[in-house]
Design a protein around this motif. Structure first.
Motif, PDB file in Angstrom:
ATOM      1  N   TYR A 108      33.122  41.871  35.760  1.00 13.34           N
ATOM      2  CA  TYR A 108      33.157  41.756  37.223  1.00 13.34           C
ATOM      3  C   TYR A 108      32.267  40.531  37.642  1.00 13.34           C
ATOM      4  N   PHE A 112      34.438  38.182  40.101  1.00 12.36           N
ATOM      5  CA  PHE A 112      34.175  38.709  41.674  1.00 12.36           C
ATOM      6  C   PHE A 112      33.676  37.291  42.270  1.00 12.36           C
ATOM      7  N   LEU A 115      37.033  35.040  42.788  1.00 12.97           N
ATOM      8  CA  LEU A 115      37.949  35.745  43.810  1.00 12.97           C
ATOM      9  C   LEU A 115      37.443  35.390  45.106  1.00 12.97           C
ATOM     10  N   THR A 116      35.869  35.608  45.226  1.00 11.46           N
ATOM     11  CA  THR A 116      35.398  35.362  46.436  1.00 11.46           C
ATOM     12  C   THR A 116      35.299  33.921  46.796  1.00 11.46           C
ATOM     13  N   ARG A 123      39.743  37.563  50.746  1.00 16.69           N
ATOM     14  CA  ARG A 123      38.819  37.833  49.490  1.00 16.69           C
ATOM     15  C   ARG A 123      38.681  39.542  49.268  1.00 16.69           C
ATOM     16  N   LEU A 127      39.686  41.292  45.880  1.00 17.77           N
ATOM     17  CA  LEU A 127      38.675  42.258  45.116  1.00 17.77           C
ATOM     18  C   LEU A 127      39.413  43.463  44.853  1.00 17.77           C
ATOM     19  N   THR A 128      40.052  44.093  45.927  1.00 14.76           N
ATOM     20  CA  THR A 128      40.326  45.528  45.887  1.00 14.76           C
ATOM     21  C   THR A 128      41.412  45.600  44.751  1.00 14.76           C
ATOM     22  N   THR A 131      39.643  45.218  41.237  1.00 18.22           N
ATOM     23  CA  THR A 131      39.114  46.624  40.770  1.00 18.22           C
ATOM     24  C   THR A 131      39.887  47.587  40.453  1.00 18.22           C
ATOM     25  N   ARG A 256      38.880  52.829  46.819  1.00 18.89           N
ATOM     26  CA  ARG A 256      38.939  51.468  46.769  1.00 18.89           C
ATOM     27  C   ARG A 256      40.333  51.074  47.612  1.00 18.89           C
ATOM     28  N   LEU A 312      33.030  47.863  45.572  1.00 20.48           N
ATOM     29  CA  LEU A 312      33.407  46.863  46.471  1.00 20.48           C
ATOM     30  C   LEU A 312      32.409  46.587  47.583  1.00 20.48           C
ATOM     31  N   ALA A 315      30.330  44.231  45.513  1.00 20.53           N
ATOM     32  CA  ALA A 315      31.122  43.018  45.536  1.00 20.53           C
ATOM     33  C   ALA A 315      31.042  42.079  46.681  1.00 20.53           C
ATOM     34  N   THR A 316      31.000  42.526  47.863  1.00 13.66           N
ATOM     35  CA  THR A 316      31.007  41.668  48.864  1.00 13.66           C
ATOM     36  C   THR A 316      29.541  41.657  49.606  1.00 13.66           C
TER      37      THR A 316
END
Length: 387
Positions: A108, A112, A115-116, A123, A127-128, A131, A256, A312, A315-316
């Motif tokens: 991950y 991540f 994609l970020t 994004r 990201l959703t 996952t 998610r 998430l 991730a953010t």
């Protein structure tokens, strides 16, 4: 990019992570090595992944995911081979230690980071999707590994699964991630508020965020790994308890799916605090609820929902506070303590149950850990991002 990364995440998680869960008992039975020793090798891989991930994060910022993720996938091939063919426990440990380094560049955090940067304002949706799709790894690879184990044995099962890394992840990482990438200079002000990555990493909000993530990982993974024995202690059959564990995955998917709306309706601080408070409350509820199978399953699904949202939130976390400029380096630093805590979590949960006399009391203690994480999260946002 979402399609490519989602595909390789399913295979990477399946081969490097979930296959072990299905093959662990066979490894122990076939080799005579103790279950603690075999599990310890896998936990050591998680520790190595966290340590190496700090360096991998900076490398991702500098050269992008194509070279890093392809290199890590190539590195995983001889390492999984060493695990599958290990003649002794020492070689088995060496194989897993090196596999931990490959995990840092394939799972991950690396995806991540990609994609970020590439997702920009989209994004969260990217990201959703990632996952959600990658969540199928356990659904696909745990039963596949078990079937291969029944037919061929655990060593040959790993050799067959290794083909997935060779045929899928290596070529997709190299040819599928050939997209422009602008290097990040970590000494230049590049975050949302003009600070360098080093200054952010030394700031009080970042330290508190890392501590909150580590405590959450400890609580969540201790609960997930030990949920079945806790429910059995509550009077549930082992098969029904295993079903309850699986249904927690349904809760994760629901969480998610709703994350984008949740994020739009909450501030950076509020969503972190709410989710961690949800983890604490549902963990305590599992310990305190009456011995009703239906009720316990519903609470387990609610806990799964909180876990799904938290993936998430984590991730953010960097981009929501400091922007995407140095995401790889900062997320590597943020993830390392959480990976260490996750590696220690199964043992910590078992120790708590022994010290406190029951799994229910251990879950109450773990709920307290998650509650402390929620308190820390309340102060883990720089003033300029508290909107």
């Amino acid at each position: 990019m979402v399609v490519v990364l989602s595909t390789v995440q399913i295979v990477s998680w399946g081969v490097l992570y979930y296959a072990f869960a299905a093959l662990q008992s066979s490894i122990t039975a076939d080799t005579g090595w103790s279950a603690v020793a075999v599990t310890g090798a896998f936990s050591t891989a998680q520790l190595v992944s966290g340590i190496v991930g700090v360096r991998v994060g900076r490398r991702l910022d500098d050269v992008g995911p194509r070279r890093v993720m392809t290199g890590a996938s190539l590195l995983a091939i001889p390492e999984v081979l060493a695990v599958a063919l290990a003649p002794t426990l020492a070689v088995f440990y060496v194989g897993w230690i090196l596999t931990g380094a490959a995990m840092a560049g394939t799972l991950y955090p690396a995806a991540f980071a990609a994609l970020t940067r590439w997702g920009g304002p989209r994004r969260v949706r990217a990201l959703t999707t990632l996952t959600l799709v990658a969540g199928l790894a356990s659904t696909v690879f745990a039963p596949l590994a078990a079937l291969l184990d029944d037919a061929l044995g655990w060593r040959q099962a790993y050799l067959v699964l290794l083909g997935g890394l060779v045929v899928v992840t290596v070529p997709l990482h190299w040819w599928g991630l050939a997209h422009p990438w602008r290097p990040v200079h970590h000494d230049d002000p590049g975050t949302r508020h003009g600070a360098t990555a080093g200054a952010v990493a030394r700031s009080a909000p970042f330290v508190l965020l890392a501590a909150a993530n580590a405590l959450t990982a400890l609580a969540v993974f201790a609960v997930v790994i030990n949920l079945v024995p806790m429910l059995v202690e509550q009077g549930m059959s082992r098969n029904l308890a295993a079903l309850a564990l699986g249904l927690g995955g349904v809760g994760q998917v629901v969480g998610r799916l709703g994350y984008a709306r949740f994020a739009a309706a909450t501030s950076v601080t509020a969503r972190g605090v709410v989710v961690l408070a949800g983890v604490a409350v549902t963990t305590a509820a599992l310990a305190l609820a009456p011995a009703s199978s239906g009720l316990l399953i519903m609470i387990g699904m609610a806990l799964g929902l909180a876990r799904g949202v938290y993936t998430l939130v984590q991730a953010t976390a960097v981009t929501d506070r400091w922007g995407p400029a140095s995401y790889g380096a900062l997320n590597g630093l943020l993830t390392a303590p959480a990976l260490v805590a996750a590696a220690a979590a199964p043992f910590a949960g078992a120790v708590l149950a022994e010290l406190l006399g029951s799994w229910a009391h251990a879950f109450l203690a773990l709920a307290g850990v998650a509650a402390l994480a929620a308190v820390l999260m309340a102060y883990a946002t720089p003033r300029a991002a508290r909107t």
